[in-house]
Every structure is written in C-alpha cells, then in structure tokens.
Motif scaffolding. Structure first.
Motif, PDB file in Angstrom:
ATOM      1  N   CYS A 495       2.269   6.403  10.863  1.00 23.87           N
ATOM      2  CA  CYS A 495       3.096   5.254  11.236  1.00 23.87           C
ATOM      3  C   CYS A 495       4.000   5.630  12.406  1.00 23.87           C
ATOM      4  O   CYS A 495       4.637   6.695  12.404  1.00 23.87           O
ATOM      5  N   ILE A 496       4.078   4.770  13.399  1.00 22.65           N
ATOM      6  CA  ILE A 496       4.935   5.022  14.550  1.00 22.65           C
ATOM      7  C   ILE A 496       5.997   3.934  14.685  1.00 22.65           C
ATOM      8  O   ILE A 496       6.766   3.920  15.641  1.00 22.65           O
ATOM      9  N   GLY A 497       6.054   2.995  13.724  1.00 29.27           N
ATOM     10  CA  GLY A 497       7.029   1.921  13.742  1.00 29.27           C
ATOM     11  C   GLY A 497       6.785   0.994  12.565  1.00 29.27           C
ATOM     12  O   GLY A 497       5.875   1.206  11.757  1.00 29.27           O
ATOM     13  N   PRO A 498       7.591  -0.035  12.453  1.00 36.28           N
ATOM     14  CA  PRO A 498       7.382  -0.985  11.339  1.00 36.28           C
ATOM     15  C   PRO A 498       6.024  -1.664  11.478  1.00 36.28           C
ATOM     16  O   PRO A 498       5.766  -2.342  12.479  1.00 36.28           O
ATOM     17  N   THR A 536      -0.656  -2.573  10.744  1.00 35.45           N
ATOM     18  CA  THR A 536      -1.189  -2.322   9.400  1.00 35.45           C
ATOM     19  C   THR A 536      -0.079  -2.517   8.380  1.00 35.45           C
ATOM     20  O   THR A 536       1.084  -2.152   8.609  1.00 35.45           O
ATOM     21  N   ASP A 537      -0.429  -3.069   7.226  1.00 35.73           N
ATOM     22  CA  ASP A 537       0.555  -3.299   6.169  1.00 35.73           C
ATOM     23  C   ASP A 537       1.022  -1.994   5.548  1.00 35.73           C
ATOM     24  O   ASP A 537       2.094  -1.932   4.943  1.00 35.73           O
ATOM     25  N   VAL A 538       0.194  -0.973   5.708  1.00 33.74           N
ATOM     26  CA  VAL A 538       0.556   0.326   5.125  1.00 33.74           C
ATOM     27  C   VAL A 538       1.876   0.809   5.702  1.00 33.74           C
ATOM     28  O   VAL A 538       2.652   1.483   5.040  1.00 33.74           O
ATOM     29  N   CYS A 539       2.151   0.500   6.938  1.00 31.86           N
ATOM     30  CA  CYS A 539       3.370   0.972   7.594  1.00 31.86           C
ATOM     31  C   CYS A 539       4.545   0.011   7.424  1.00 31.86           C
ATOM     32  O   CYS A 539       5.571   0.146   8.108  1.00 31.86           O
ATOM     33  N   GLY A 540       4.430  -0.987   6.507  1.00 29.48           N
ATOM     34  CA  GLY A 540       5.569  -1.870   6.208  1.00 29.48           C
ATOM     35  C   GLY A 540       6.479  -1.200   5.219  1.00 29.48           C
ATOM     36  O   GLY A 540       6.523  -1.590   4.046  1.00 29.48           O
ATOM     37  N   VAL A 541       7.190  -0.165   5.568  1.00 26.70           N
ATOM     38  CA  VAL A 541       8.018   0.662   4.701  1.00 26.70           C
ATOM     39  C   VAL A 541       9.406   0.792   5.299  1.00 26.70           C
ATOM     40  O   VAL A 541       9.631   0.497   6.471  1.00 26.70           O
ATOM     41  N   HIS A 542      10.373   1.266   4.367  1.00 26.88           N
ATOM     42  CA  HIS A 542      11.725   1.539   4.835  1.00 26.88           C
ATOM     43  C   HIS A 542      12.357   2.513   3.860  1.00 26.88           C
ATOM     44  O   HIS A 542      11.851   2.768   2.753  1.00 26.88           O
ATOM     45  N   TRP A 543      13.511   3.086   4.255  1.00 21.05           N
ATOM     46  CA  TRP A 543      14.243   4.000   3.379  1.00 21.05           C
ATOM     47  C   TRP A 543      15.131   3.166   2.443  1.00 21.05           C
ATOM     48  O   TRP A 543      15.847   2.289   2.867  1.00 21.05           O
ATOM     49  N   CYS A 567      11.367   6.461   0.197  1.00 24.01           N
ATOM     50  CA  CYS A 567      10.586   5.648   1.134  1.00 24.01           C
ATOM     51  C   CYS A 567       9.799   4.658   0.278  1.00 24.01           C
ATOM     52  O   CYS A 567       8.939   5.060  -0.524  1.00 24.01           O
ATOM     53  N   VAL A 568      10.066   3.351   0.438  1.00 21.61           N
ATOM     54  CA  VAL A 568       9.437   2.338  -0.411  1.00 21.61           C
ATOM     55  C   VAL A 568       8.749   1.304   0.464  1.00 21.61           C
ATOM     56  O   VAL A 568       9.116   1.110   1.631  1.00 21.61           O
ATOM     57  N   LYS A 574       7.764  -0.427  -4.002  1.00 19.46           N
ATOM     58  CA  LYS A 574       7.365   0.768  -4.720  1.00 19.46           C
ATOM     59  C   LYS A 574       7.457   1.981  -3.759  1.00 19.46           C
ATOM     60  O   LYS A 574       7.161   1.847  -2.577  1.00 19.46           O
ATOM     61  N   PRO A 575       7.860   3.135  -4.333  1.00 24.28           N
ATOM     62  CA  PRO A 575       7.934   4.346  -3.472  1.00 24.28           C
ATOM     63  C   PRO A 575       6.562   4.752  -2.953  1.00 24.28           C
ATOM     64  O   PRO A 575       5.557   4.609  -3.664  1.00 24.28           O
ATOM     65  N   VAL A 576       6.526   5.226  -1.721  1.00 19.89           N
ATOM     66  CA  VAL A 576       5.320   5.796  -1.090  1.00 19.89           C
ATOM     67  C   VAL A 576       5.696   7.173  -0.518  1.00 19.89           C
ATOM     68  O   VAL A 576       6.853   7.607  -0.560  1.00 19.89           O
ATOM     69  N   LEU A 577       4.677   7.841   0.029  1.00 24.37           N
ATOM     70  CA  LEU A 577       4.945   9.169   0.613  1.00 24.37           C
ATOM     71  C   LEU A 577       5.951   9.060   1.767  1.00 24.37           C
ATOM     72  O   LEU A 577       5.904   8.124   2.563  1.00 24.37           O
ATOM     73  N   GLU A 578       6.871  10.067   1.791  1.00 24.93           N
ATOM     74  CA  GLU A 578       7.972   9.986   2.762  1.00 24.93           C
ATOM     75  C   GLU A 578       7.491  10.030   4.216  1.00 24.93           C
ATOM     76  O   GLU A 578       8.168   9.528   5.108  1.00 24.93           O
ATOM     77  N   HIS A 579       6.287  10.610   4.492  1.00 21.23           N
ATOM     78  CA  HIS A 579       5.876  10.729   5.904  1.00 21.23           C
ATOM     79  C   HIS A 579       5.592   9.365   6.517  1.00 21.23           C
ATOM     80  O   HIS A 579       5.557   9.212   7.728  1.00 21.23           O
ATOM     81  N   HIS A 580       5.380   8.322   5.651  1.00 16.71           N
ATOM     82  CA  HIS A 580       5.190   6.982   6.203  1.00 16.71           C
ATOM     83  C   HIS A 580       6.479   6.461   6.829  1.00 16.71           C
ATOM     84  O   HIS A 580       6.429   5.597   7.717  1.00 16.71           O
ATOM     85  N   CYS A 581       7.646   6.942   6.334  1.00 14.39           N
ATOM     86  CA  CYS A 581       8.934   6.512   6.896  1.00 14.39           C
ATOM     87  C   CYS A 581       9.472   7.477   7.971  1.00 14.39           C
ATOM     88  O   CYS A 581      10.627   7.338   8.411  1.00 14.39           O
ATOM     89  N   SER A 582       8.683   8.485   8.371  1.00  7.15           N
ATOM     90  CA  SER A 582       9.187   9.536   9.282  1.00  7.15           C
ATOM     91  C   SER A 582       9.511   9.006  10.679  1.00  7.15           C
ATOM     92  O   SER A 582      10.166   9.682  11.461  1.00  7.15           O
ATOM     93  N   TRP A 583       9.069   7.782  11.008  1.00  7.79           N
ATOM     94  CA  TRP A 583       9.364   7.237  12.337  1.00  7.79           C
ATOM     95  C   TRP A 583      10.818   6.806  12.442  1.00  7.79           C
ATOM     96  O   TRP A 583      11.291   6.467  13.526  1.00  7.79           O
TER      97      TRP A 583
END
Length: 630
Positions: A495-498, A536-543, A567-568, A574-583
């Motif tokens: 993920c490089i952004g929302p 992609t919806d996979v990158c619809g995450v936030h802290w 990171c949810v 729901k929580p996901v792996l933190e690297h998805h929120c690394s951006w």
C-alpha cells in the motif's frame, strides 16, 4: 759577446765592457791645424807582480791582486786610460760607487788610494773609463792575507726575450725557457783559489760546461731551476756565493679548463659556459640567465688573473671562482654589450684572452608556411606558421607573449585547374527505416578550374583517373523490432496510500514476427512502463488508537501511561497486518505523565500511597517496560 781575460796572480778579471757607440764626429781639430782621430776609452793593463814600495805601502795597476798584510798602511790603485776625447774615470767597489772620505781618496791622476786598510776594504774595485764614444771597465781584487774572494752581485736579472744571459754569482736569475744562462764566478786569492760548482748543494760534474769560473746552463728548462753555488778555496780559506735560477714561462692559453666542467655540472639549469681565447670567442645566452666564463691559461710562476669588462674593472654582479680563473656572471642582462677579457700576468709576460656574450632575445618567426589547403582549384591558401624562437631554436610560444605578434596574411597556393574527377551528391534518405532499404545519389564527372568554375566532363575522362563511385547502396538492414507488454498483474502490491497500491507487468523486445530479441535492439524505441499505481480495497486501512491508561504515578519523575495502537480496515474495522498502514506514521503507544514534584515525601502508584523518600532508587528498566505493556 765579451772576451774573457786570463788569470793574473790567482785573479780572474772582470769582463771587459764597451758601451754602444754614439754619433760623434770622426776627428777633432787641433790648434796647429792637425786633426786627431777619435778613440774609444781603453784602460791600460799591466800584467806584473804587485809593487811593494815599503812594508807599509803597496802600489799596483789594474789586472792584479792586492794582498793585504797586517803591516799594510796604504794601497794605491792606478788606473791609466787612453781615448779621444779624454775619458772620465770613476771607481766602484763590489758594483757600488765608491764613497770618498778622509781614508779613501781619489788622487789627481785618478788613482784610488786606501789609507790604513781594514777587513771591510776587502773586495773587488772596478775602474770605469767613459766618454761619448763608450766605456771600458777593469777590476782589481783586494784580499786579506790571500784569502779567496768572490765578486758577487745582489741584482735580480729578469730575462723575457734574450736567447742568452750572463750574470755574476750572487744574482737572482729569472729567465724564459730555452735560453742559455751563464753564471760568472770571478774569484781572487793567493795562492790561486780552486772553484767548485754545486746545484742544490750537490756538486756538479764537468759535463755542465765549467771553465774559467763560468757555469753555462744551456737550453734552460723547468728542471734546471734551483740554487747554484760557487765555492772558491785555497790554503788560506774558502768562500761560497750562490745564485737562484728561476725558469719563467709566460702565460699561454690552454684548450680546456677542468674546473669549468666541474662548476657547470653543479650549476643551475640553463647556465652556459665558454672559454676565453686570444682571438676572442662568442657565446649566445638567454636573457636573465647565468654564465660561466673560463680563463684557461698556464705559466710559471702561476699567472695572476684580472677580469675586465669593455676594458674596465668589473662593475656588474659577479663571482670569481677557482682561484679567479672562472668568472660567473649572475645575470647576463646586466652586460648587454661589451667584451669580457681576462688578463693573465707573471714575471715572464702577459696574455689577454677575451669573449663576447650575445643575449639572444625571444622573437616571433613566420619564416615557415603550413601545407596548402588544396592541391588545385581556386581556394588553396597557405598560412604562415607562427613560431617562437631563441637562438634559432623553437621554444614554447609562452616565451614570446610579451613580444608583438606579427599579422598572418594567407598566401594563395596551388591555384590551377584540377584533373577530372568524380563528383557525388549526398545520399538520399533510406527508403525504409528497418528491414532493409535503398539509398541513391548522383555521380558525375567534372573538372574544377583555377577560377572556381566546374566544367562537366565525359565519364571516360574520370574513368582514366579512378573507378566510378557507386550511386546506389543498401541501408537500414537491421530487423524491425518493437516493445511488447504483458497484461497488468493484480493490484495487491504494498500500500502506498489510502486504497492505493502498485501493480506490475513484463516488457519484451521482439521482431514483427514475434521472435524475442535482446532489449538492446529496442533501445532506440520508447520503452513502455512496467509498473503503475492502482486502486484496491485492501489498502482501505488506518491506525486505530485506544484511550490512555491511568498514569502510574501522581507525581515525581517516574509516571507513564500507555495505549493500544492497531492497523484496522476502514470498512470492517477489523485489525490487519501493520505493514498495510506503513504508508502513514505509526502513533506512539506510551508516554510519561504527572511529571511534577511530590509533597510530604509521598509517591502514589496506581492510586495507592507509597511512603518513602523522593530520591529512592530508580525502578529497573524491565519493570517500566512490563508496566507499560500493562
């Protein structure tokens, strides 16, 4: 040459000397009308034993020897001379003029009388008769009790020209080489004294031309130098006199000077050297440089060297080296004109050698031309070649930068008709960009004239000179290629952004018929992108963060509190792996709190009062970390 007189009573008389004749009349008028002829002075010699008039008085004539006895009260020396005009008589003792007094008298008849003779009166007395026509001298010896007596001289005789020189013993003789030197040892004594010659205290043999008290040293060389002694001895005693013979060699030039070679090897770069010569030498030097001038001379004794510039003593900056035989000019620009000379002098003569320094200036030269720009036609020119020269040799042009640069005028050259030759136009564009095409050009036979015009000629005229160039050629024979891209991959990269990720695809280089080739063959074509951004919806995450926990202390320096950071997914929460929120930067999950001083020495932890001193030992780091996790 002067004739020698024979022995008389053990005495060898001095050389008879006659001076050169002066110009005088050949006769003199007498009162009675007669003419008396002129006559040179001549002293009459009477060869007889000394007359002893009484025990106390001795009368004698020149040419004899007088023996003084203890009872001798008077000695009368007669000197009779003839000549016209009448000569003048003078007396000398041992080469010095006699000083008359109340004991040594000159009588009216020119006789010399010695009253009450003493040992100091012993010596050689010479009577000299002189007139305008010349002179004559004869000696007589006065000895004490018959002891040997040598007529000695204390003169210094320097001979630099004559092939022969004669001196009395006792003289110092300085003569040139190859001269004949005669040393005269005139002795007296009763009985007759025997003469023996020595050189440096070594007795000489008869081979040295010894006769009548004379020593002849023929064809003198440096090996003949030394102290020559004459010893006269008889029964009454002996006496010795010596003469120093020094052989002179006038200064002469030498072809080389070793000291100059040694000095030059150690001198600074650019220093030049030259030897002076009697006829003069020349040397070209660079401006501002240093120069060594050698004076290569020899002589005996070693000559003294004096340096001159334009005939005057040196006034410029210089240094004298190697016993003044080398002159170093520190800056030749101090002596732009003039001549350097070295004057070598010793007792035998002098020698002047000289040299001239020519300061060679840097200068521009245009005496050479570059090659002609054309072999024929109307455009051929030659440009003068600009060079910087020093003493005729080419040097770096930077040396001439201060000099005015001459203007360069081109010179026409090879302005003549050219031979017939093929003329071609430029190639046309290729008919295809790849896969093989054709280019064409026009080929004609022409001749360029000296006026610049081009005259068409037949193909045969050019064919005789060279082969006809081709007018068609293949081009762009490389295969036609293109970039080919595969389909885009799934949008599931990092993920490089929302809701923003990266997707990839592969890029290939291949021919039109689908054959894959090296990417280098497509390097001239723009290459398609191999990556792009995608949604992609996979990158619809936030802290997501929780509330802070209660501070572990109400005061002091050790209170801290923590919170949960996850990171949810935005939609499912729901929580996901933190690297998805690394951006986006991760929020902190703990911090210090209640950093204030405590009152009454109380420190509360977790709501409980803990009594103790504020300055108690700090908690271990591991305890802090475990509390933070709680």
């Amino acid at each position: 040459e002067y004739p020698l007189h024979r022995h008389v009573s053990g005495f060898t008389s001095s050389l008879r000397t006659s001076s050169a004749e002066a110009f005088v009349p050949t006769s003199v008028d007498l009162p009675n009308g007669l003419r008396r002829p002129h006559q040179k002075p001549a002293i009459l010699r009477k060869i007889s034993a000394a007359q002893q008039l009484s025990a106390s008085e001795v009368v004698t004539h020149l040419g004899q020897t007088v023996v003084l006895a203890s009872g001798t009260l008077s000695v009368l020396l007669h000197c009779e001379a003839v000549g016209n005009p009448k000569p003048t008589i003078s007396w000398a003792k041992n080469g010095e003029e006699v000083k008359y007094n109340d004991r040594i008298l000159l009588q009216p008849d020119d006789s010399l009388q010695i009253l009450a003779p003493v040992e100091a009166d012993v010596g050689f007395y010479a009577c000299n008769a002189s007139s305008a026509l010349g002179s004559d001298t004869v000696s007589i010896a006065v000895t004490l009790a018959g002891k040997p007596l040598i007529k000695a001289s204390r003169a210094t005789v320097i001979n630099t020209e004559s092939p022969a020189v004669t001196v009395d013993i006792g003289s110092t003789v300085k003569t040139i080489q190859r001269a004949n030197v005669t040393i005269n040892c005139q002795v007296a004594g009763v009985p007759e004294a025997e003469v023996t010659w020595f050189k440096n205290k070594v007795k000489l043999s008869s081979a040295h031309h010894l006769h009548d008290g004379l020593l002849l040293i023929a064809n003198v060389s440096l090996s003949d130098q030394g102290l020559y002694s004459c010893k006269a001895a008889n029964l009454r005693g002996e006496v010795t006199e010596s003469s120093q013979l020094l052989v002179l060699e006038p200064p002469r030039p030498l072809p080389y000077l070793e000291d100059l070679t040694a000095m030059l090897s150690s001198a600074e770069t650019g220093t030049r050297s030259v030897l002076t010569s009697p006829s003069g030498t020349k040397m070209t030097v660079s401006p501002g440089s240093s120069a060594l001038i050698g004076c290569a001379v020899d002589g005996h004794p070693s000559p003294n060297i004096t340096w001159l510039y334009s005939g005057e003593p040196l006034g410029l900056r210089h240094r004298l080296l190697a016993a003044d035989r080398i002159l170093q000019i520190l800056n030749v620009s101090d002596a732009p004109d003039g001549e350097f000379s070295c004057l070598a002098q010793n007792e035998a003569g002098s020698l002047t050698q000289k040299t001239s320094l020519a300061i060679q200036e840097y200068r521009w030269s245009v005496d050479k031309l570059m090659a002609c720009s054309a072999s024929c036609g109307h455009k051929g020119v030659q440009l003068p070649q600009l060079r910087c020269l020093l003493d005729g040799a080419e040097v770096n042009i930077s040396h001439c930068k201060e000099k005015h640069k001459p203007a360069l005028q081109p010179i026409a050259c090879n302005r003549r008709d050219c031979p017939s030759r093929w003329m071609v136009t430029s190639w046309s564009p290729c008919t295809r960009s790849c896969g093989g095409g054709i280019q064409m050009r026009r080929v004609t036979c022409q001749r360029l004239t000296a006026k610049g015009s081009s005259v068409p000629m037949s193909n045969e005229a050019c064919a005789q000179v060279s082969k006809r160039p081709v007018d068609t050629q293949n081009c762009n024979r490389q295969p036609c290629v293109e970039w080919v891209a595969s389909s885009w991959g799934q949008c599931n990269g990092p993920c490089i952004g929302p809701r923003l990720a990266v997707q990839h695809r592969q890029i290939f280089c291949q021919t039109k018929d689908g054959t894959s080739v090296s990417s280098d063959q497509c390097s001239a074509l723009p290459r398609p992108l191999s990556t792009q951004n995608c949604w992609t919806d996979v990158c619809g995450v936030h802290w997501r963060v929780s509330l802070w926990t209660v501070c572990t202390a109400t005061c002091g320096n050790y209170g801290f509190q923590s919170r949960r950071v996850d990171c949810v997914h935005v939609r499912t929460n729901k929580p996901v792996l933190e690297h998805h929120c690394s951006w986006r930067p991760r929020p902190v999950n703990w911090q210090r709190c209640n950093i204030t001083p405590c009152e009454n020495g109380k420190l509360l932890r977790g709501g409980e009062a803990v009594r103790g001193r504020v300055g108690r030992k700090k908690a271990e780091p591991s305890q802090k970390c475990s509390t933070a996790r709680l």
